[in-house]
Design an enzyme around this catalytic site. Structure first.
Site, PDB file in Angstrom:
ATOM      1  CB  SER A  65     -20.232  -4.907 -24.082  1.00 37.80           C
ATOM      2  OG  SER A  65     -19.119  -5.090 -23.242  1.00 37.80           O
ATOM      3  CG  ASP A  83     -21.720 -10.626 -18.480  1.00 39.16           C
ATOM      4  OD1 ASP A  83     -20.497 -10.867 -18.555  1.00 39.16           O
ATOM      5  OD2 ASP A  83     -22.285  -9.766 -19.187  1.00 39.16           O
ATOM      6  CG  HIS A 122     -20.234  -9.803 -22.066  1.00 36.65           C
ATOM      7  ND1 HIS A 122     -20.899  -8.861 -21.305  1.00 36.65           N
ATOM      8  CD2 HIS A 122     -19.518  -9.109 -22.987  1.00 36.65           C
ATOM      9  CE1 HIS A 122     -20.593  -7.645 -21.750  1.00 36.65           C
ATOM     10  NE2 HIS A 122     -19.771  -7.763 -22.762  1.00 36.65           N
TER      11      HIS A 122
END
Length: 723
Positions: free
Chosen positions: A593, A668, A700
């Site tokens: 991320s 995602d 995600h």
């Protein structure tokens, strides 16, 4: 002696010397190292008791059990799923009504986004042991009225009130529509970035429900393909405001239950704003609301009159960067209130009277209050968690409302947290460190004396002895530019200082985050330990922009996400590369991320320092990310184009020299696959070779089935081949 015997003896000798059972990815994600906890621990309010959701693995049943705070003895079993065939799929979560005689039980939860879900709900009467399914459809966020006679809930973007006695529902709203109007439940970006789903609240007298309405009809839509195993993929479309784009128009409303009427709160003074929190005060006719401007550098705490729906500002906070929304707002009996703020440079506790006039700053110092636990009206004492004993540690304290008589209750160095008993005489201390699995103890709340151990995870500690885990060494790394950064390092247990080792660096680096903390290890740490068994050193550095070291350290990255953080990782790698036992030509970096955004930037902009990098689900250009998060730190792309473009890895692909693995989930909803797809194209057009993997229909978190095992084996192999 024959050759085979010599070989066996040699292998035995190696095993004894290394004293390490090998950690596998299958171990890590198969539950081998799972610690015992106290699931769904809830402290009751009317009795000096707490409840825990227990699981009986043998009978595959679940129980909500009641315990006494003073003795830790089990008082009773409130409900056991074996007695209710309707609960054969288990209990996901539960909430009590104010009398603590009824329980709302959630089952068969279906995830929507990170926090939101729908579920089947049952109403359980503890005394009669009767279990009633509320509806034959799933709902969201059912919440008891304070008097327990009603339950407010959301369904398909509308709000309703259910009468427990008559079993009838009344619609508060009727205009809810997918991708258009949402009542009482947050939209995608609020849920993700303001971290709440339930956007409604009951007044203390149960006569009114306040709620936020989201008009997202003008918000741009994002669509992604869902493949499954179907002949034709389906398209999932939802509203997602990217940086600089239109947000949902929010409004605040008050519903009068008896009159079945709604009033809209006048917020005409605000334009393009967020309602980040709503909460009724102890005055049944006064609602509080936290309203932020779009830049998030100005926050007003409003008090709204429940009769007239007129709002007035009682507290204002401004910041040159951004104001953090607080969940610590607590109203005392006279409607004075406790508030936390970092306005003096560190997060501290303040007390205001009911008009918003400052009465006292309760805590002070160059350290942060991390969690506010509660206020004991009888002794005028506040309980909280802070970093007073070092930014990587957490301790539990109590302090008088006037800021005097502060007492450190926790005794162990590491991470301590507290769940207080209703009478504030006891608390359950949750303690862990990098070398101590999570331990739960009962402590008295006056001086913190430990009364009894509830769970110390000794069985896990014994099991781990066979694996002889490397010790996480904490230290402060000083860069050549003079920045002091918290860090840890893991070395192989058979570490030889005369050898040269490759180094694999891990980081996240996002604003206010922390990876260097003295707490029990997670699945990533077990993976890092497995890498040390294969001859790697693993290191982690929290650069500028991370949290718990004061506002200046955290907010230095304002308008420049990816500039100072990347500089610090490159500088830290140079410091580590200069250690006598490190091979400076073999340093890699990994992140997920925000950490993937960083790992990408580091392999591109630090191409002479890093030999390889792995980026999982990275933001590759902040223009692709959501409005609330991105603009908090960057303002809009229209206002700060250079800040967006100069620090986005997608604009630095031409500098790639080392080996690069790019990973993303195709579903995602948070950091869209678009980020990686556009980076792949940029890399291709720069004629740069790289490796990539897309995980089908994964969000995600990239998990489910064997997904994590596959991902971590892939990353391990990539490290072994390229570092």
């Amino acid at each position: 002696m024959n050759t085979s015997k010599i070989t066996l003896m040699f292998l035995f000798f190696v095993a004894v010397v290394s004293g390490q059972q090998k950690i596998t990815i299958e171990n890590i994600y198969g539950g081998t190292f799972r610690a015992k906890g106290m699931d769904e621990l809830q402290s009751l309010k009317n009795t000096n008791q707490y409840t825990v959701l227990n699981v009986d693995m043998a009978s595959r049943t679940m129980q909500i059990d009641l315990y006494d705070f003073a003795t830790l003895k089990k008082v009773s079993n409130l409900i056991d799923t074996k007695n209710h065939k309707e609960l054969e799929d288990g209990i996901d979560s539960y909430t009590f009504d104010a009398s603590e005689k009824k329980i709302l039980i959630a089952c068969n939860s279906k995830k929507i986004f990170r926090h939101s879900f729908t579920a089947d709900y049952f109403l359980y009467d503890i005394a009669s042991k009767s279990l009633t399914k509320l509806f034959d459809f799933q709902i969201q966020e059912p919440t008891f009225s304070p008097d327990g006679t009603k339950i407010a809930y959301a369904r398909e973007n509308n709000l309703y009130v259910y009468n427990v006695a008559s079993k009838a529902s009344t619609a508060i709203t009727t205009d809810g529509k997918k991708n258009s109007i949402i009542n009482g439940i947050t939209d995608w970006v609020y849920e993700e970035e303001f971290a709440f789903v339930k956007a409604f609240d009951w007044s203390k007298d149960s006569k009114k429900v306040a709620y936020i309405r989201f008009d997202e009809s003008a918000v741009p839509e994002f669509s992604m393909s869902i493949f499954k195993k179907d002949l034709y993929p389906t398209i999932d479309t939802f509203k997602y405001p990217k940086a600089g784009e239109k947000n949902a128009i929010v409004s605040l409303h008050l519903y009068d239950v008896a009159a079945n009427a709604v009033k809209k709160v006048d917020l005409g003074n605000y334009n393009d704003f967020y309602i980040a929190r709503i909460k009724w005060t102890n005055d049944s006719n006064i609602l509080s609301a936290q309203v932020l401007n779009r830049h998030q550098d100005n926050l007003d705490l409003l008090f709204v009159d429940g009769t007239t729906a007129v709002a007035k500002v009682v507290l204002n906070e401004k910041d040159k960067a951004y104001v953090d929304v607080t969940d610590n707002l607590t109203f005392l009996k006279d409607n004075s209130f406790i508030w936390t703020s970092e306005k003096d440079g560190f997060n501290h506790i303040y007390v205001y009277d009911k008009t918003g006039k400052l009465k006292n700053q309760v805590t002070k110092g160059n350290w942060e209050v991390v969690s506010y636990y509660g206020f004991d009206e009888k002794t005028k004492t506040i309980f909280y968690q802070s970093t007073e004993n070092g930014s990587i540690n957490r301790d539990v304290y109590r302090i008088a409302l006037d800021g005097k008589n502060k007492v450190r209750l926790s005794k162990n160095i590491g991470t301590n947290a507290a769940t207080l008993s209703p009478d504030f005489k006891y608390y359950i201390n949750t303690f862990s460190s990098a070398s101590q699995p999570t331990t739960y103890t009962l402590n008295e709340a006056k001086a913190g004396k430990e009364i009894q151990v509830i769970e110390n995870n000794q069985a896990l500690a014994e099991k781990l002895k066979a694996y002889n885990l490397p010790k996480k060494e904490f230290f402060v790394l000083k860069t050549a530019k003079g920045h002091d950064l918290n860090a840890w390092i893991l070395k192989p247990v058979d570490f030889d200082p005369s050898k040269k080792y490759p180094v694999f660096m891990f980081q996240y680096s996002g604003p206010g985050s922390q990876q260097v903390a003295d707490s029990w290890i997670n699945s990533n740490d077990y993976w890092f330990a497995s890498l040390t068994q294969q001859g790697y050193i693993v290191a982690c550095v929290d650069g500028r922009g991370t949290g718990y070291k004061g506002a200046d350290f955290k907010k230095v990255t304002q308008k420049e996400l990816g500039k100072y953080e990347v500089e610090d990782q490159i500088d830290a790698a140079k410091v580590i590369g200069a250690y006598s036992y490190v091979d400076a030509a073999r340093i890699g970096i990994f992140g997920w991320s925000y950490g993937g955004f960083m790992a990408s930037n580091c392999i591109f902009q630090g191409s002479d320092v890093f030999k390889m990098a792995i980026a999982v689900a990275p933001v590759t250009n902040w223009r692709f990310y959501d409005s609330v998060y991105t603009e908090r730190y960057m303002q809009t792309p229209q206002e700060n184009a250079s800040g967006y473009d100069q620090n986005s890895p997608i604009n630095h692909v031409d500098k790639l020299k080392g080996k690069f693995l790019l990973v993303h989930g195709s579903a995602d909803d948070n950091v869209h696959l678009q980020n990686s797809m556009q980076m792949m194209e940029a890399l291709v057009q720069a004629n740069k070779q790289f490796d990539t993997h897309i995980y089908t229909d994964r969000d995600h978190g990239i998990y489910g089935g064997k997904t994590r095992i596959h991902l971590y084996n892939k990353m391990t192999n990539f490290i072994k081949e390229n570092l």
